[in-house]
Write an enzyme that holds these catalytic residues in place. Structure first.
Site, mmCIF file in Angstrom:
data_model
loop_
_atom_site.group_PDB
_atom_site.id
_atom_site.type_symbol
_atom_site.label_atom_id
_atom_site.label_comp_id
_atom_site.label_asym_id
_atom_site.label_seq_id
_atom_site.Cartn_x
_atom_site.Cartn_y
_atom_site.Cartn_z
ATOM 1 N N GLY A 289 0.809 -1.213 0.000
ATOM 2 C CA GLY A 289 0.000 0.000 0.000
ATOM 3 C C GLY A 289 0.843 1.264 0.000
ATOM 4 N N SER A 290 0.342 2.304 0.661
ATOM 5 C CA SER A 290 0.896 3.662 0.501
ATOM 6 C C SER A 290 2.289 3.869 1.075
ATOM 7 C CB SER A 290 -0.063 4.684 1.112
ATOM 8 O OG SER A 290 -1.277 4.719 0.379
ATOM 9 N N VAL A 291 2.814 2.940 1.865
ATOM 10 C CA VAL A 291 4.184 3.127 2.357
ATOM 11 C C VAL A 291 5.196 3.037 1.216
ATOM 12 C CG1 VAL A 291 3.794 2.386 4.739
ATOM 13 C CG2 VAL A 291 4.267 0.657 2.978
ATOM 14 N N ILE A 292 4.741 2.640 0.026
ATOM 15 C CA ILE A 292 5.609 2.610 -1.165
ATOM 16 C C ILE A 292 5.696 3.994 -1.822
ATOM 17 C CG2 ILE A 292 5.533 1.840 -3.585
ATOM 18 C CD1 ILE A 292 7.008 -0.071 -1.803
ATOM 19 N N LYS A 293 4.759 4.892 -1.529
ATOM 20 C CA LYS A 293 4.698 6.170 -2.240
ATOM 21 C C LYS A 293 5.977 7.013 -2.157
ATOM 22 C CE LYS A 293 -0.333 6.538 -2.246
ATOM 23 N NZ LYS A 293 -1.538 7.085 -1.589
#
Length: 554
Positions: A289-293
């Protein structure tokens, strides 16, 4: 005269007979003591002279401060010589009761060794039980010293350490990974035994036993203990399926803690299922999820099209990409790049990533170790995966930019954030305490790494990560909430809540990564579930390591 001659003949005959017997006895003595002595001595030795193994002490496992995490303690195992085992009915009943067996089970174990002189009845008994069996004075019962592994920290570090089998050999976790280093080398000695198999005299030492080596881990048991119990509380509060916490030292890549829940007590592990033994932070993969952004935005900044202040229009909170809809939770309107990360806008990060060729993001993620084994040496560590460039159509690339289309482990992601804490350098992961910090490999422009660190601090100060704040310290980090895929696609009520953060932001020292799988009550967003746990663990770790605050207390 005749009579005297007859008496003399009888006397000579009798004398000859006795002389003959004497000669036979002398010959036999000569035969036994001189001619056949080597054979007979060998036969005697074969019945009484034995070479027995001396068990070697397995090396201790200690934490970075020298506290014991695993130690082998001597215990007695009870064995029986079936040929001599003749207990009374009362003795047999008492023996079975002490061993926790039935009389039939005891007799079955003895019968299974029919024709041999050795059979275990029970391994690694407590001293109190050994004394009770000894007091029964049953013929054929003997004892042998062996070692059993004991884990003082019990369930808090169980899945990382793993455990040994009944022979004190590592079969899981770090016990298995460092088996050759930890195991001792057995010694041997020559002894005399009586007919019951008891040692009556020790003759000489053939080979001295060599104890195993001490293994010093990078783990800090204080941080490990705190992380585990706070994780346990969080999972209970939100009714989650499982969770993991990873704590890294940014200066050298050493792992300070790896906590998983549910766990097990390795000292009494027979009451747990095999699933409990898995170190989920290293073996289980998921879509992050968004921790890759932060990686996606770093990729977009590389070609110079964007800067932290570049304006991105995310209205009307959705967009069509390759026939599919990308949505934001809210309509964030017009944002700069920092605002895109601060508000975790899917639309904003998608527009940025699609402005570059697909190989740019995939290449950066690969260089940062995403979707690859960390090579920590931990047995059973998963590789993970990431979509291939050839398969990255615009929609796949868009979902990749906000954490789908890949599978990672908790340790991989924690390691990936090292590039933001170390000015673009990726360090190797280590479970061993080493005073010499590695150089690391440059994978990201230092200027961009510093820009991302500042943006991640904005996420905590003014964005989705406010609940991750730590009093007295500047924190940089990112929340994440990902839906979990089932048999029929992504499911509405299954999520992974996550938060990865760095502190102190002014001079990064620690990374804490929190992942909570499938919370069922009280919320499921990373900001609500994972970020508060991050705050507690990071705050405790900073205080334990005596790292000075870098902002005024709040």
């Amino acid at each position: 005269m005749k009579k005297e001659t007859r008496h003399l003949t009888r006397l000579l005959g009798l004398a000859f007979f006795f002389v003959l017997i004497l000669l036979v006895l002398i010959w036999r003595m000569l035969d036994l003591t001189v001619l056949d002595r080597p054979f007979l001595q060998g036969q005697g030795n074969a019945r009484s002279l034995r070479v027995i193994d001396i068990p070697a002490h397995r090396g201790m496992i200690i934490d970075r401060e020298g506290a014991v995490l695993a130690v082998s303690t001597p215990l007695e195992s009870v064995w029986v010589n079936p040929k001599l085992f003749k207990p009374t009915a009362i003795q047999l009943s008492a023996l079975a009761r002490i061993l926790g067996l039935t009389k039939a089970q005891v007799l079955a174990r003895v019968s299974a060794a029919h024709g041999r002189e050795f059979a275990y009845l029970q391994r690694l008994l407590l001293p109190t039980l050994t004394k009770k069996i000894e007091d029964l004075k049953i013929p054929g019962i003997n004892f042998q010293e062996e070692f059993k592994r004991y884990y003082p920290e019990a369930d808090s570090v169980a899945q990382l350490l793993g455990f040994t089998n009944v022979d004190d050999r590592g079969i899981e976790g770090l016990e298995l990974a460092y088996q050759n280093w930890l195991m001792g080398v057995q010694g041997q000695k020559r002894v005399l035994k009586d007919r019951t198999g008891r040692v009556i005299e020790e003759l000489d030492m053939i080979k001295e036993p060599r104890p195993g080596n001490v293994l010093q881990l990078s783990i800090d048991r204080r941080i490990q203990f705190f992380a585990y119990h706070e994780l346990q509380n969080t999972i209970a509060k939100f009714g989650a399926k499982s969770g993991s916490v990873v704590v890294l030292d940014t200066q050298n890549g050493e792992v300070l803690a790896v906590a998983n829940y549910p766990s097990f007590n390795p000292n009494i592990r027979n009451r747990y299922t095999l699933n409990s033994y898995r170190n989920k932070a290293l073996t289980d993969t998921f879509e992050p999820g968004s921790v890759i952004k932060p990686f996606s935005i770093a990729s977009a900044l590389q070609n110079g099209q964007f800067t932290p202040s570049t304006i991105i229009d995310t209205r009307p909170s959705w967009m069509i990409v390759h026939g599919h809809t990308i949505r934001d939770v809210h309509n964030y309107g017009v944002l700069d790049v920092t605002g895109v990360l601060r508000n975790s806008s899917n639309v904003g990060v998608t527009k940025m990533v699609l402005a570059s060729p697909p190989e740019q993001l995939i290449d950066l993620l690969t260089r940062c170790g995403i979707g690859q084994r960390t090579e920590s040496g931990y047995p059973g560590e998963s590789d993970g995966s990431i979509v291939k460039v050839a398969d990255a159509n615009p929609f796949v690339l868009a979902t990749l930019s906000f954490g789908y289309g890949m599978s990672v482990t908790a340790l991989q992601l924690a390691r990936g954030y090292l590039v933001f804490a170390n000015e673009g350098r990726l360090l190797p992961i280590s479970f061993l305490h080493n005073q010499t910090p590695p150089q690391g490999v440059p994978v990201l422009d230092p200027v961009i790494a510093k820009q991302l660190l500042a943006m991640l601090e904005a996420v905590v100060n003014d964005g989705t990560g406010k609940s991750s704040e730590v009093a007295g310290y500047r924190v940089a980090g990112k929340t994440g909430t990902a839906r979990v895929a089932g048999k029929k696609g992504y499911e509405e009520n299954r999520h992974t809540a996550s938060f990865i953060g760095i502190a102190p932001a002014s001079k990064p020292r620690l990374i804490v990564a929190v992942f909570i799988q499938e919370p069922t009550r009280g919320g499921y967003y990373g900001a609500a579930v994972a970020a508060p746990l991050f705050s507690k663990v990071m705050g405790a770790a900073l205080r334990i390591l005596d790292i000075p605050p870098d902002k005024g207390a709040t």
